[in-house]
Design a protein around this motif. Structure first.
Motif, PDB file in Angstrom:
ATOM      1  N   GLN A  11      -4.401  35.892 -23.018  1.00 56.65           N
ATOM      2  CA  GLN A  11      -3.537  35.002 -21.496  1.00 56.65           C
ATOM      3  C   GLN A  11      -3.460  36.127 -20.428  1.00 56.65           C
ATOM      4  O   GLN A  11      -3.033  36.871 -20.140  1.00 56.65           O
ATOM      5  N   PHE A  12      -3.047  35.133 -19.363  1.00 56.60           N
ATOM      6  CA  PHE A  12      -3.452  33.727 -19.383  1.00 56.60           C
ATOM      7  C   PHE A  12      -4.492  33.554 -18.076  1.00 56.60           C
ATOM      8  O   PHE A  12      -4.461  33.702 -17.174  1.00 56.60           O
ATOM      9  N   LEU A  13      -5.914  34.165 -18.532  1.00 58.18           N
ATOM     10  CA  LEU A  13      -6.522  34.295 -17.418  1.00 58.18           C
ATOM     11  C   LEU A  13      -7.935  33.859 -18.992  1.00 58.18           C
ATOM     12  O   LEU A  13      -8.477  34.393 -19.557  1.00 58.18           O
ATOM     13  N   TRP A  14      -9.117  34.071 -17.519  1.00 60.72           N
ATOM     14  CA  TRP A  14     -10.645  33.883 -17.881  1.00 60.72           C
ATOM     15  C   TRP A  14     -11.338  34.920 -17.563  1.00 60.72           C
ATOM     16  O   TRP A  14     -11.429  34.946 -16.491  1.00 60.72           O
ATOM     17  N   ASN A  15     -12.426  35.668 -17.723  1.00 60.76           N
ATOM     18  CA  ASN A  15     -12.430  37.094 -16.861  1.00 60.76           C
ATOM     19  C   ASN A  15     -14.110  36.309 -18.019  1.00 60.76           C
ATOM     20  O   ASN A  15     -14.627  35.572 -18.718  1.00 60.76           O
ATOM     21  N   VAL A  16     -14.760  35.868 -16.414  1.00 62.38           N
ATOM     22  CA  VAL A  16     -16.905  36.006 -16.115  1.00 62.38           C
ATOM     23  C   VAL A  16     -16.738  37.443 -16.014  1.00 62.38           C
ATOM     24  O   VAL A  16     -16.974  38.401 -15.053  1.00 62.38           O
ATOM     25  N   ARG A  17     -18.519  36.751 -17.034  1.00 62.87           N
ATOM     26  CA  ARG A  17     -19.117  38.233 -16.437  1.00 62.87           C
ATOM     27  C   ARG A  17     -20.497  37.760 -16.587  1.00 62.87           C
ATOM     28  O   ARG A  17     -20.573  37.200 -17.847  1.00 62.87           O
ATOM     29  N   TYR A  18     -21.890  37.927 -15.693  1.00 59.20           N
ATOM     30  CA  TYR A  18     -22.892  37.817 -15.242  1.00 59.20           C
ATOM     31  C   TYR A  18     -23.559  39.052 -16.149  1.00 59.20           C
ATOM     32  O   TYR A  18     -23.074  39.894 -15.874  1.00 59.20           O
ATOM     33  N   PRO A  19     -24.820  39.085 -16.360  1.00 58.32           N
ATOM     34  CA  PRO A  19     -25.782  40.110 -17.147  1.00 58.32           C
ATOM     35  C   PRO A  19     -26.116  40.439 -15.977  1.00 58.32           C
ATOM     36  O   PRO A  19     -27.097  41.474 -16.181  1.00 58.32           O
ATOM     37  N   TYR A  68       1.352  21.697 -22.563  1.00 60.63           N
ATOM     38  CA  TYR A  68       1.333  21.015 -21.517  1.00 60.63           C
ATOM     39  C   TYR A  68       2.892  21.381 -20.882  1.00 60.63           C
ATOM     40  O   TYR A  68       3.499  20.419 -20.645  1.00 60.63           O
ATOM     41  N   TYR A  69       3.614  22.361 -20.145  1.00 63.95           N
ATOM     42  CA  TYR A  69       4.615  22.206 -19.267  1.00 63.95           C
ATOM     43  C   TYR A  69       4.921  21.396 -18.771  1.00 63.95           C
ATOM     44  O   TYR A  69       5.882  20.880 -18.236  1.00 63.95           O
ATOM     45  N   ALA A  70       3.983  21.647 -17.938  1.00 66.67           N
ATOM     46  CA  ALA A  70       3.210  20.372 -16.270  1.00 66.67           C
ATOM     47  C   ALA A  70       2.142  20.479 -16.121  1.00 66.67           C
ATOM     48  O   ALA A  70       1.310  21.399 -16.410  1.00 66.67           O
ATOM     49  N   LEU A 101      -2.908  25.780 -27.701  1.00 63.18           N
ATOM     50  CA  LEU A 101      -1.637  26.620 -27.022  1.00 63.18           C
ATOM     51  C   LEU A 101      -1.956  27.937 -26.942  1.00 63.18           C
ATOM     52  O   LEU A 101      -1.917  28.867 -27.988  1.00 63.18           O
ATOM     53  N   CYS A 102      -1.304  28.693 -26.021  1.00 64.77           N
ATOM     54  CA  CYS A 102      -2.405  29.830 -25.871  1.00 64.77           C
ATOM     55  C   CYS A 102      -0.728  30.985 -25.534  1.00 64.77           C
ATOM     56  O   CYS A 102      -0.905  31.942 -25.502  1.00 64.77           O
ATOM     57  N   GLY A 103       0.625  29.798 -25.632  1.00 65.09           N
ATOM     58  CA  GLY A 103       1.701  31.231 -24.785  1.00 65.09           C
ATOM     59  C   GLY A 103       1.648  30.642 -23.501  1.00 65.09           C
ATOM     60  O   GLY A 103       2.311  29.027 -23.388  1.00 65.09           O
ATOM     61  N   LEU A 104       2.974  31.381 -22.880  1.00 60.76           N
ATOM     62  CA  LEU A 104       4.087  30.764 -21.654  1.00 60.76           C
ATOM     63  C   LEU A 104       3.257  29.744 -20.458  1.00 60.76           C
ATOM     64  O   LEU A 104       3.803  28.837 -19.909  1.00 60.76           O
ATOM     65  N   ALA A 105       1.649  30.461 -20.387  1.00 63.57           N
ATOM     66  CA  ALA A 105       1.333  29.736 -19.165  1.00 63.57           C
ATOM     67  C   ALA A 105       0.062  29.402 -19.169  1.00 63.57           C
ATOM     68  O   ALA A 105      -1.137  28.771 -18.469  1.00 63.57           O
ATOM     69  N   HIS A 106      -0.026  28.613 -20.596  1.00 64.73           N
ATOM     70  CA  HIS A 106      -1.012  28.005 -20.719  1.00 64.73           C
ATOM     71  C   HIS A 106      -1.023  26.804 -20.307  1.00 64.73           C
ATOM     72  O   HIS A 106      -2.305  26.417 -19.685  1.00 64.73           O
ATOM     73  N   TYR A 107      -0.335  26.303 -19.522  1.00 63.56           N
ATOM     74  CA  TYR A 107      -0.647  24.473 -18.555  1.00 63.56           C
ATOM     75  C   TYR A 107      -0.804  25.461 -17.476  1.00 63.56           C
ATOM     76  O   TYR A 107      -1.351  24.145 -16.503  1.00 63.56           O
ATOM     77  N   ARG A 108      -1.200  26.693 -17.160  1.00 65.50           N
ATOM     78  CA  ARG A 108      -1.442  26.253 -15.782  1.00 65.50           C
ATOM     79  C   ARG A 108      -3.067  27.975 -15.661  1.00 65.50           C
ATOM     80  O   ARG A 108      -2.706  28.938 -15.152  1.00 65.50           O
ATOM     81  N   MET A 109      -3.583  28.348 -17.013  1.00 65.05           N
ATOM     82  CA  MET A 109      -4.251  29.310 -16.830  1.00 65.05           C
ATOM     83  C   MET A 109      -5.739  28.278 -16.667  1.00 65.05           C
ATOM     84  O   MET A 109      -7.118  27.436 -17.288  1.00 65.05           O
ATOM     85  N   ARG A 110      -5.850  27.829 -15.210  1.00 67.26           N
ATOM     86  CA  ARG A 110      -7.014  27.686 -14.179  1.00 67.26           C
ATOM     87  C   ARG A 110      -7.828  28.301 -13.990  1.00 67.26           C
ATOM     88  O   ARG A 110      -7.712  29.014 -13.642  1.00 67.26           O
ATOM     89  N   GLY A 111      -9.048  27.810 -14.103  1.00 68.18           N
ATOM     90  CA  GLY A 111     -10.163  28.227 -14.041  1.00 68.18           C
ATOM     91  C   GLY A 111     -11.363  27.300 -12.480  1.00 68.18           C
ATOM     92  O   GLY A 111     -10.436  26.403 -12.801  1.00 68.18           O
TER      93      GLY A 111
END
Lengths: 200, 594, 278
Positions: free
Chosen positions: C137-145, B487-489, C242-252
């Motif tokens: 990258q870098f979000l969670w798509n959520v789907r309900y049926p 994590y970067y931060a 690790l998934c790329g640049l914004a891995h650290y803030r892929m917050r849901g």
């Protein structure tokens, strides 16, 4: 802490099995190189297990032609054994003839391999896909046979040098034997590739 | 060549009138090659440490700006703030450099080249030419790896494990451009170099031991190199194959590791048929044995230092050898414990969990043997001994951490957190680092004919081991609190808010740790030129390298005939005014006890 | 040469190890995990507690033994005993090795395995809430049926980050009532949650620290996880591979609501004005 009785070969001063470090080095090199082929073949097995449309190799390739390729390489390997035996006896002119024949066998095999590639490419096989099924099929075909072909090519070069060294009387029986070990290994790997990639 | 079985390599190369280039640059002498490897590895360690500084500055003080760094590294620190892509490249390169170009070079290729022929009583490695090639290919690979920082997009940024698709698709992360390709090429060179070196060590131990040097008379150092080299030879081909296939995926349009239907950054890829999991299997088939390739020599070195400083034979010599063999074998069949939550079948997961736990048995036995070797000894706490105790301590705490990670159920929560980071830094980071320092202090007099300074050495120990332990012990608990690695931060999450203070402590200790390495650099360089001249056997040790001069002549043992009469741990015996008998003392003078 | 060292110096080294052992245990005991919110998580926590206690004891004992041997060894001029009989060596080290091995292996078999199999073998109850998570990258798509319990068809070919991130087939009637959100999801308390995980691009890992749920999402595979929330609250989703640049803030955000509140929330998301990133 009395040492238990053991063969004197492991007591130092001599090489176990009277092998000499050159052979030991060669054996371990072959083990490592064999595992490299093993890794490629294992990856191929994995890809085949998860694939849904793996083509039938015996339809894509001509099995009689492949049998001929195998025969050529087997024969070449057998001739190499005769060459090594001759070198060990000190019969250098005989050894030279056997080595030359072995080299020609390798060249013939390479030619047949190239022809098989030419056919496959003409039929539309590419690294990224092929007309017969799963895209990995073509990729693994080129990867594995290409890697083996590189070994054959390298073997042909080494054999040429060895033949020249025999002709100029600079070769040693051990040197010829090491070349032989490598050549037998290349042949043995082909048997595995033939069985696992083409037959299964 | 008909008498090949009995020729002693190196014997015919003892020409003292070699020029400077042949003697010190393109040398065939295993001692010079070993030192070349050690120096290269230490220089790479400085690079790795500089990268660690950048990581810890970012994690300890994520909101600060760094004007000085912005001037030094304008691309990575635009506006004084570390760019996330630069952070990932730094993390990736720190791991790669430390594992492959520091630990492997110094500990395995460096000490291995230097010590193995000396300790088995050979005049040189089995195949000196391959040895020289190994070093120069290795140096090329190190240069290539450093060079990747300067290409378009920067160095590889997919982690040292280089999981595809992140590492396979050029647009997935900036470092997956040219940087990743150079990373793979550099690894290919590295493997070639490491294979040549490993082949040589195996062949040397196998075939050119001195008369009387039976397998059961080899020091544990030699045993550990022998087994580690075999492990390396068996494991590295898997990574070679994987690297070749990844290069094909990147540049030739194959899909070995890429499944159908990928949409990366809005772009639809045409690949199909591959599996990213295949890379993980191939990578860890190498990756797990690789950690033993690094850690076994570290343990072996500590096991040879300890008896010299307790004046007592090692405890359970043969048992320890069997443990090394068992661990080597087991390490080949447990790679899946790195993949418990990867989507692998849960049954496979349970198998890997049970198999991994069996490693506890030989490793505990080995650790207990080391600990019991201290018991009842007359301990002299010299600098090599201090670091050897640190090896033992870190091996113990790191090993206990392994019980969490090898246990699939516990690993579900801990994998890819700082627990993992703390664990492997204690093991392949700490055990190896402490053994490197201990080994350098111990064999420095043999290598250069001068002693290292004891006072600076002791200060260096305190300022290295203490912060090291605190940093990585705390990181285990950061992991228990859930902090993910790479994590970067830690500022984006509420549940990580409480880790703020710990990260500050870890970063502060890291600064102390890195700064105090200047003590070692000063000690090393100063002792090289100004250190007290060393006797042939300054530690009163028993193995063969101490029976020759410091530094040893080109052919290691001069013209004298070399016969080995006893095991390497003949301490605590009556031998005139000495309490030890080296391996060359004939049985007539001092009774042979093993 | 410099082989003699002072007793004082050796003793400080002994005290260092003892101090690190005891201090480490004290520090470790003060750390708490993220508060628990799932049923199977209790099993994982007991696995971890077992390990913390056993390894904690071994850790302190080992460091103290090391310190004790150094402390006493530094005061000894002559060694006590030169060689130990080989049988004793095997007995002592073997017994200790076996003991630690049993602690490790026993933990896996007696505590770990039941939890592991409960987690993976669980057939989802009929009333489980099924949710599909598609990571990118870098979000969670959520789907309900939706009410019909059926997810509409979708395809990678139709995916477009701006207009149709999930590549939904608008013509499929099963997809008409699907509810789609980004980075926010909610589940009702009292029902099992069944997550169907997918990734569009690179490997992500779906991590719910409070629920002791962590599952890598390898593209091309569709792993499922089933778990049972035990209390209401608002929790965080993190990416742990690790998934790329914004891995650290892929917050849901993962909210456990009362059944009534959940139904209201889902209805709100279904209206075209609501939904989207929070």
């Amino acid at each position: 802490m009395m040492p238990v009785a053991r063969p004197a070969a492991w007591d130092g001063g001599v090489c176990p099995f009277a092998a000499g470090w050159q052979r030991v080095l060669m054996w371990w090199f072959i083990v490592g190189d064999g595992l490299l082929f093993g890794a490629f073949l294992a990856a191929y097995g994995y890809a085949r297990l998860i694939a849904t449309t793996w083509p039938d190799s015996s339809v894509v390739f001509s099995l009689p032609y492949l049998a001929a390729m195998t025969l050529v390489l087997n024969t070449s390997s057998a001739m190499m054994a005769s060459g090594v035996a001759a070198a060990r006896r000190g019969a250098w002119p005989t050894a030279r003839r056997w080595l030359l024949a072995t080299t020609l066998g390798g060249v013939l095999f390479l030619g047949m391999q190239a022809d098989e590639w030419r056919h496959a490419i003409a039929a539309g096989a590419r690294l990224s896909g092929n007309p017969w099924g799963d895209a990995s099929f073509g990729a693994y075909f080129f990867l594995i046979t290409g890697f083996h072909g590189t070994h054959v090519l390298l073997g042909v070069l080494i054999l040429t040098i060895a033949t020249a060294r025999v002709a100029t009387r600079r070769a040693t029986p051990l040197g010829i034997e090491l070349v032989g070990l490598y050549w037998h290994f290349v042949e043995l790997v082909w048997v595995f590739i033939f069985t696992l990639f083409y037959l299964l | 060549m008909s008498h090949a079985a009995t020729t002693v390599p190196g014997h015919d190369q003892s020409h003292p009138e070699l020029g400077f280039i042949r003697r010190y640059v393109f040398s065939l002498d295993h001692k010079v090659i070993g030192i070349q490897y050690i120096v290269t590895g230490l220089l790479m360690a400085l690079v790795g440490a500089a990268l660690a500084t950048l990581i810890r500055l970012q994690l300890g003080w994520p909101e600060r700006t760094w004007p000085l760094l912005a001037q030094l590294l304008p691309k990575g620190y635009a506006g004084g703030v570390m760019a996330p892509e630069f952070y990932l490249a730094v993390v990736t390169m720190h791991g790669t450099i430390m594992v492959f170009f520091f630990m492997s070079y110094v500990l395995v290729s460096g000490f291995g080249n230097y010590l193995v022929p000396l300790q088995v009583g050979a005049r040189d490695m089995a195949f000196p030419l391959a040895n020289m090639l190994s070093f120069w290919i290795g140096a090329l690979s190190a240069l290539l790896m450093i060079a990747s920082f300067f290409v378009e997009g920067g160095a590889a940024a997919a982690g040292w494990t280089a999981y595809p698709p992140l590492s396979a698709v050029a647009t997935a992360v900036p470092g997956s451009g040219m940087g990743q390709t150079i990373w793979l090429l550099s690894m290919a060179f590295f493997i070639a170099s490491f294979t040549l070196s490993g082949l040589n060590i195996v062949a040397t131990v196998f075939s050119v031991r001195a008369p009387g040097m039976s397998m059961w008379r080899m020091p544990l150092t030699v045993w550990s190199y022998f087994i580690a080299s075999i492990l390396g030879l068996l494991a590295f081909p898997a990574l070679t194959a994987a690297a070749v296939m990844l290069l094909f995926d990147r540049h030739a349009g194959t899909s070995f590791f890429l499944p159908a239907g990928l949409v990366v950054g809005g772009r639809h890829l045409t690949n199909s048929g591959g599996s990213p999991l295949l890379w993980q299997h191939l990578f860890w088939f190498l990756g797990h044995p690789e950690v033993y390739v690094l850690i076994l020599p570290a343990l072996g070195i500590a096991c040879d230092i300890i008896p010299a400083f307790t004046r007592k034979p090692i405890f359970g010599y043969r048992l320890s050898v069997w443990c090394l063999v068992a661990v080597g074998a087991l390490s080949m069949v447990v790679w899946g414990h790195h993949m418990f939550v990867s989507g692998m079948s849960p049954f496979t997961g349970e198998y890997f969990s049970i198999a991994t736990m069996t490693i506890t048995l030989p490793m505990t036995v080995f650790g207990v043997n080391m600990l019991a070797s201290l018991r009842g000894g007359a301990i002299r706490m010299g600098v090599p001994m201090m670091f050897s105790c640190a090896v033992l301590a870190l091996f113990g705490s790191g090993g206990l951490g392994g019980l969490y990670l090898g246990n699939a159920t516990a690993d579900m929560q801990l994998t890819d957190t700082y627990f993992v980071v703390g664990h492997f830094h204690m093991m392949i980071g700490g055990v190896t680092l402490m053994a490197t320092f201990g080994g350098l202090h111990y064999w420095f007099p043999k290598m250069f004919g001068r002693m290292m300074n004891e006072t600076i050495g002791k200060a260096h120990f305190w300022l290295t081991f203490t912060p090291f332990f605190i940093i990585f012990f705390m990181q285990h608990f950061l992991g228990i609190q859930g902090a993910p690695r790479r994590y970067y931060a830690f500022t984006a999450y509420d549940f990580l808010r409480e880790t703020r203070i710990q990260n500050l402590v870890v970063s502060s200790c890291a600064m102390v740790l890195i700064a105090s390495q200047s003590l070692f650099v000063v000690n090393f360089v100063w002792s090289l030129f100004r250190g007290a001249p060393a006797a042939d056997n300054p530690w009163e040790a028993t193995t063969l390298e101490w029976t020759t001069s410091s530094p040893p002549p080109h052919d290691n043992f001069g013209q004298a005939e070399l016969t080995v009469h006893r095991w390497p741990y003949e301490y605590g015996v009556e031998s005139g005014d000495r309490d030890f008998a080296d391996q060359r003392v004939p049985p007539g003078r001092v009774p042979v006890t093993a | 040469m410099s082989t003699q060292t002072s007793v004082f110096h050796s003793s400080t080294v002994a005290l260092l190890f003892a101090g690190l052992g005891l201090g480490g245990a004290w520090y470790g005991a003060s750390i708490v995990m993220p508060s628990l919110a799932s049923r199977h998580g209790a099993g994982i926590d007991s696995m971890l507690s077992y390990l913390l206690v056993t390894t904690g004891i071994l850790f302190v004992a080992g460091y103290c033994a090391l310190a004790w041997f150094i402390w006493t060894g530094a005061r000894r001029r002559r060694i006590d005993q030169r060689l130990t009989r080989r049988r004793t060596e095997w007995l002592v080290s073997g017994a200790l090795g076996l003991a630690v091995g049993l602690i490790a292996e026993g933990g896996v078999l007696a505590i770990g395995m039941p939890v592991w199999s409960e987690y993976f073998d669980a057939t989802p109850p009929a009333d489980a809430v099924t949710v599909e998570i598609t990571a990118q990258q870098f979000l969670w798509n959520v789907r309900y049926p939706g009410a019909d319990g059926q997810f509409g068809r979708n395809s990678a070919a139709a995916m477009d980050d701006v207009s149709n991130p999930l590549g939904l087939d608008r013509a499929d009637p099963a997809g008409r009532d699907d509810v789609v959100t980004q980075n926010v999801m909610a589940v009702p308390l009292g029902r099992a949650v069944r997550l169907r995980l997918r990734s569009k691009d690179v490997i992500h890992s779906f991590f719910l620290p409070n629920f002791r749920v962590k599952q890598d999402i390898v593209p091309g595979m569709t792993p499922e996880v089933v778990f049972f929330p035990t209390r209401e609250g608002s929790f965080e989703i993190a990416c742990s591979e690790l998934c790329g640049l914004a891995h650290y803030r892929m917050r849901g955000f993962f909210d456990v609501l009362s059944p009534a509140a959940f139904d209201r929330w889902l209805a709100e998301q279904a209206t075209p004005t609501a939904g989207g990133p929070r």
